[in-house]
Design a protein around this motif. Structure first.
Motif, PDB file in Angstrom:
ATOM      1  N   ASN A  80     -11.754  25.638   0.697  1.00 53.00           N
ATOM      2  CA  ASN A  80     -10.991  26.822   0.197  1.00 53.00           C
ATOM      3  C   ASN A  80     -11.141  27.874  -0.487  1.00 53.00           C
ATOM      4  OD1 ASN A  80      -9.830  28.151   2.661  1.00 53.00           O
ATOM      5  ND2 ASN A  80      -8.205  27.707   1.040  1.00 53.00           N
ATOM      6  N   LEU A  83     -14.542  29.399   0.127  1.00 51.62           N
ATOM      7  CA  LEU A  83     -15.502  30.262   0.567  1.00 51.62           C
ATOM      8  C   LEU A  83     -14.031  31.678   0.664  1.00 51.62           C
ATOM      9  CD1 LEU A  83     -14.305  28.122   3.899  1.00 51.62           C
ATOM     10  CD2 LEU A  83     -17.445  29.156   2.843  1.00 51.62           C
ATOM     11  N   LEU A  88     -17.704  34.155   2.668  1.00 52.60           N
ATOM     12  CA  LEU A  88     -18.518  34.339   3.912  1.00 52.60           C
ATOM     13  C   LEU A  88     -17.491  34.165   5.329  1.00 52.60           C
ATOM     14  CD1 LEU A  88     -20.068  30.500   3.065  1.00 52.60           C
ATOM     15  CD2 LEU A  88     -21.281  32.684   3.287  1.00 52.60           C
ATOM     16  N   LYS A  91     -14.093  32.210   5.671  1.00 52.74           N
ATOM     17  CA  LYS A  91     -13.580  32.615   4.799  1.00 52.74           C
ATOM     18  C   LYS A  91     -11.970  32.173   5.157  1.00 52.74           C
ATOM     19  CE  LYS A  91     -11.971  36.473   2.916  1.00 52.74           C
ATOM     20  NZ  LYS A  91     -11.797  37.558   2.480  1.00 52.74           N
ATOM     21  N   SER A  93     -11.219  29.307   6.476  1.00 53.44           N
ATOM     22  CA  SER A  93     -10.886  28.121   7.208  1.00 53.44           C
ATOM     23  C   SER A  93     -10.316  27.281   7.725  1.00 53.44           C
ATOM     24  CB  SER A  93     -12.737  27.870   8.035  1.00 53.44           C
ATOM     25  OG  SER A  93     -13.070  27.124   7.007  1.00 53.44           O
ATOM     26  N   HIS A 160     -13.328  26.366  13.221  1.00 55.05           N
ATOM     27  CA  HIS A 160     -12.278  25.468  11.764  1.00 55.05           C
ATOM     28  C   HIS A 160     -12.227  24.608  11.853  1.00 55.05           C
ATOM     29  CE1 HIS A 160     -11.205  29.691  12.354  1.00 55.05           C
ATOM     30  NE2 HIS A 160     -11.785  29.925  11.088  1.00 55.05           N
TER      31      HIS A 160
END
Length: 203
Positions: A80, A83, A88, A91, A93, A160
């Protein structure tokens, strides 16, 4: 003939899981009711078809379960952060992992920890993965069982959840191959969800 029958039972179990999870994800307002019933059905089917492995003493499966559950959460936590750092499209997720289906009432947490989590481990690792291991090599067994575990989450419509299922499925499947203990996996899964949903929700 016996091996063929075993195959039929596994295939039927996989199809059954897909049908049940398809209906589970269709209506958010009754999600927890249908999910609970579905897992009870899959637990029953699994224990009627396959003996559950418990090859570790209580102390060992508690220790390894806690360590692996915390470690998996740590992996998600670092993912996390990464990201967010590289910005990305995925992000956030990890934070959204259970967002849509997260329990909101006490009874939902109770069925999550007492029925759904044990049910997932009993069915996907104790039944499906064990069947694969009896027929093919370890690595293909881990990959195929993880793929199938992930496939039922397609009905959620959440990329996700699919991504998280791949990572967690690989970890728990590998842990099962290593320690051959369903109670250990249940403890690991419980600890992971406890951290993710209750103690340290990711943002």
């Amino acid at each position: 003939m016996f091996q063929k029958q075993m195959d039929v039972r596994m295939i039927f179990g996989i199809l059954l899981a897909h049908v049940l999870l398809f209906f589970t994800f269709q209506e958010k307002s009754v999600f927890w009711y249908i999910f609970t019933a579905s897992m009870l059905f899959l637990i029953t089917y699994s224990i009627l078809q396959e003996e559950m492995d418990d090859q570790q003493p209580f102390r060992i499966y508690i220790i390894y379960g806690v360590i692996s559950g915390v470690s998996l959460f740590g992996l998600f936590y670092l993912g996390n952060i990464l990201l967010h750092m590289i910005d990305l499209p995925l992000k956030g997720s990890v934070a959204k992992l259970y967002k849509q289906m997260s329990p909101t009432q006490i009874w939902q947490y109770i069925v999550l920890f007492l029925i759904i989590i044990p049910g997932e481990e009993i069915f996907w690792r104790g039944f499906i993965l064990k069947r694969f291991l009896g027929r093919i090599a370890i690595l293909p067994s881990i990959l195929l069982s993880t793929l199938l575990y992930t496939s039922v989450n397609i009905y959620s419509g959440s990329s996700h959840l699919i991504l998280a299922s791949i990572v967690a499925g690989l970890v728990w499947s590998s842990l099962y191959v290593w320690k051959k203990s369903i109670p250990l996996l249940i403890v690991s899964h419980l600890v992971f969800d406890l951290f993710l949903l209750v103690l340290f929700p990711l943002s």
